[in-house]
Enzyme design. Structure first.
Site, PDB file in Angstrom:
ATOM      1  N   ASP A   1       8.767   7.228  13.560  1.00 40.82           N
ATOM      2  CA  ASP A   1       7.987   7.018  14.787  1.00 40.82           C
ATOM      3  C   ASP A   1       8.831   6.369  15.876  1.00 40.82           C
ATOM      4  O   ASP A   1       8.640   6.641  17.072  1.00 40.82           O
ATOM      5  CB  ASP A   1       6.759   6.151  14.487  1.00 40.82           C
ATOM      6  CG  ASP A   1       5.723   6.893  13.644  1.00 40.82           C
ATOM      7  OD1 ASP A   1       5.741   8.130  13.633  1.00 40.82           O
ATOM      8  OD2 ASP A   1       4.893   6.218  13.003  1.00 40.82           O
TER       9      ASP A   1
ATOM     10  N   GLU B   1      -2.658 -13.021  -2.761  1.00 40.45           N
ATOM     11  CA  GLU B   1      -3.109 -13.216  -1.377  1.00 40.45           C
ATOM     12  C   GLU B   1      -2.978 -14.682  -0.980  1.00 40.45           C
ATOM     13  O   GLU B   1      -2.589 -15.002   0.152  1.00 40.45           O
ATOM     14  CB  GLU B   1      -4.549 -12.751  -1.223  1.00 40.45           C
ATOM     15  CG  GLU B   1      -5.043 -12.807   0.228  1.00 40.45           C
ATOM     16  CD  GLU B   1      -6.528 -12.512   0.365  1.00 40.45           C
ATOM     17  OE1 GLU B   1      -7.049 -12.734   1.474  1.00 40.45           O
ATOM     18  OE2 GLU B   1      -7.156 -12.077  -0.614  1.00 40.45           O
TER      19      GLU B   1
ATOM     20  N   HIS C   1      -1.224   6.723  -9.100  1.00 38.12           N
ATOM     21  CA  HIS C   1      -1.779   5.927 -10.194  1.00 38.12           C
ATOM     22  C   HIS C   1      -1.102   6.212 -11.522  1.00 38.12           C
ATOM     23  O   HIS C   1      -0.973   5.319 -12.365  1.00 38.12           O
ATOM     24  CB  HIS C   1      -3.286   6.182 -10.322  1.00 38.12           C
ATOM     25  CG  HIS C   1      -4.108   5.439  -9.322  1.00 38.12           C
ATOM     26  ND1 HIS C   1      -4.444   5.972  -8.095  1.00 38.12           N
ATOM     27  CD2 HIS C   1      -4.672   4.210  -9.362  1.00 38.12           C
ATOM     28  CE1 HIS C   1      -5.170   5.095  -7.426  1.00 38.12           C
ATOM     29  NE2 HIS C   1      -5.318   4.032  -8.162  1.00 38.12           N
TER      30      HIS C   1
END
Length: 521
Positions: free
Chosen positions: A108, A253, A338
């Protein structure tokens, strides 16, 4: 940017520290020399492709390389069948998300700015990062082993602390509190709360997994219980398995929050600091979900984002809406990502049809439990909510069982022990909505509901499908219609160009086989 901070020196220090901590755990703690080799091959290959391949196919080449490398390790893990050993494929799955995104971000950055969508503009990399910055991104320790995944731009903004700059025009009094000269807002409390939550989930997993496990549902004692009790045990098997992921993802997290990377700015309404930039799972949203979409969109959020931003939208030609090709590519990517256990594919296949059934009920049955203007629930809505919750949770505990059991014989055995209730229910529901019952429901709704509500619902029935969650097509029936439409358009376009489109007959195929074999058959 603080005047007394040498950003270049600080960036190099943090990058080096990330790499050293990760290497210590990989080698010093887990003795994963093969893990270092795996990480090096994937990251070095992706960086080389991004640097030396200047072509529109660059990100696709990176994607194929990374997925192929990971598939080799998936196959090796499946045949080794050694669950007691520390495995690197989980780390590699996170790495594939980060590195495929990195290749797209570099690509990009080579395009004209005005050609990019807003998402691309925010993440484009006009210049290829240096090797040390790239190594720090790859080996960022808080998310190395289990995620969450994030883009390089987020990592760079964190290193440079531009992530924490106050937007122009913001009242300085509403700025988040920091400690002394530290630019990162105080994150100790939210990180500690997230860590405690993760430890609680891990503790519950250890307790519940001793009671509800695969050996239990595969054993003879499972059949001693009633049908309803067996469904409940299946639900608890899924719940105890999810606890493991809840715990691990909360801990990672929390580590990202403590480092500051989880910072998402200040909520303009409440004035409170938000730390959910890298939230990967919402346990409450899953355990209270009343439909399939709510269930799936709260699970593994960063994988959903990766599949949407770097597959679903990327295979769609510019100026066109995503269709069958985008959904099919996303589904295949999610499945291969997966692994190759048959149980994964059983779950994926059934979940895709569950989404179709859930969507039909939500569009054609749920409005009966709202007021005619569609703004408020009527007195029977509570019963619909309770029933939809029970059906959703019981359907998904059946659907996700193969994801836990992994093998085809074990999955089919457990499904048979509860009489394939979700398969039969899904088939019956699809048959119901394929019958004249669906037009009858639409007619009744149109007669009952206000004209304004009908105008709001019409685009929903005609609009293209939403982006797939976890790669699952949200409406397989519509996807099949899109496939047929795309084929017809392609055939029509070729005919306009003067190209002949002819399907081979049985005799043509027989003749081709005979020519290949060199003898008559």
């Amino acid at each position: 940017m603080l005047p007394y901070i040498n950003i270049r020196k600080t960036s190099a220090t943090v990058d080096s520290l990330d790499s050293h901590v990760s290497l210590f755990y990989l080698v010093g703690l887990f003795n994963l020399w093969t893990g270092i080799r795996t990480i090096f091959i994937s990251s070095a290959g992706a960086y080389a492709i991004a640097k030396y391949v200047d072509s529109p196919f660059m990100p696709w080449l990176g994607f194929v390389f990374l997925m192929a490398h990971m598939s080799v390790n998936h196959v090796y893990r499946q045949f080794a069948n050694a669950p007691d050993k520390v495995d690197i494929t989980g780390t590699q799955m996170v790495l594939v998300m980060k590195l495929t995104g990195f290749c797209w971000n570099v690509y990009d950055g080579r395009l004209k700015y005005e050609e990019l969508a807003d998402f691309q503009k925010a993440r484009a990399l006009p210049q290829l990062p240096g090797l040390l910055d790239f190594a720090g991104y790859v080996l960022f320790f808080p998310s190395l082993f289990a995620g969450p995944s994030f883009d390089f731009v987020d990592y760079r903004r964190w290193i440079e602390t531009t992530m924490f700059e106050i937007p122009p025009g913001t009242d300085p009094k509403s700025a988040p509190r920091t400690r002394k000269h530290r630019k990162i807002p105080r994150s100790g409390t939210p990180a500690t709360l997230k860590a405690i939550t993760g430890l609680v989930w891990i503790f519950l997993f250890l307790k519940f997994s001793a009671w509800y496990n695969t050996a239990f549902v595969l054993g003879d004692s499972y059949m001693q219980y009633s049908f309803a009790r067996r469904i409940w045990i299946l639900e608890m098997l899924g719940f105890s398995t999810r606890m493991k992921y809840y715990g691990v993802w909360c801990l990672t997290e929390g580590a990202c929050i403590l480092s500051g990377l989880g910072y998402r700015g200040v909520d303009p309404k409440t004035g409170r600091v938000q730390w959910n930039r890298l939230e990967n799972v919402n346990p409450w949203g899953i355990e209270t979900a009343q439909n399939s979409r709510a269930y799936l969109e709260n699970w593994n959020k960063n994988t959903n984002n990766w599949l949407r931003n770097y597959m679903y939208l990327r295979v769609t030609p510019k100026g066109k809406k995503p269709g069958f090709r985008a959904s099919l590519a996303t589904f295949i990517t999610s499945a291969f990502w997966h692994g190759f256990y048959p149980g994964y594919y059983l779950s994926f296949l059934l979940a895709a049809f569950l989404q179709t059934v859930a969507k039909n009920f939500r569009r054609h049955v749920r409005p009966f439990f709202l007021t005619p203007d569609g703004q408020r629930p009527n007195q029977f809505k509570i019963y619909y909510d309770i029933l939809s919750y029970v059906v959703t949770q019981s359907a998904f505990c059946f659907t996700t069982a193969p994801f836990v059991l992994l093998t085809l014989p074990s999955s089919l055995l457990v499904w048979s022990r509860v009489y394939f209730y979700a398969v039969l229910g899904t088939a019956a529901s699809m048959a119901f909505f394929a019958s004249p019952a669906k037009p009858w429901l639409i007619k009744r709704l149109n007669a009952r509901n206000s004209k304004k509500l009908q105008e709001l619902q019409a685009p929903l029935r005609e609009s293209p499908t939403e982006h797939p969650l976890m790669g699952l097509p949200s409406d397989p029936g519509r996807e099949l219609d899109d496939a047929v439409k795309e084929i017809r358009e392609e055939v029509g376009a070729r005919r306009k160009r003067g190209a002949s489109v002819k399907m081979a007959t049985g005799q043509d195929m027989k003749r081709a086989v005979e020519e290949k074999l060199g003898k008559k058959i």
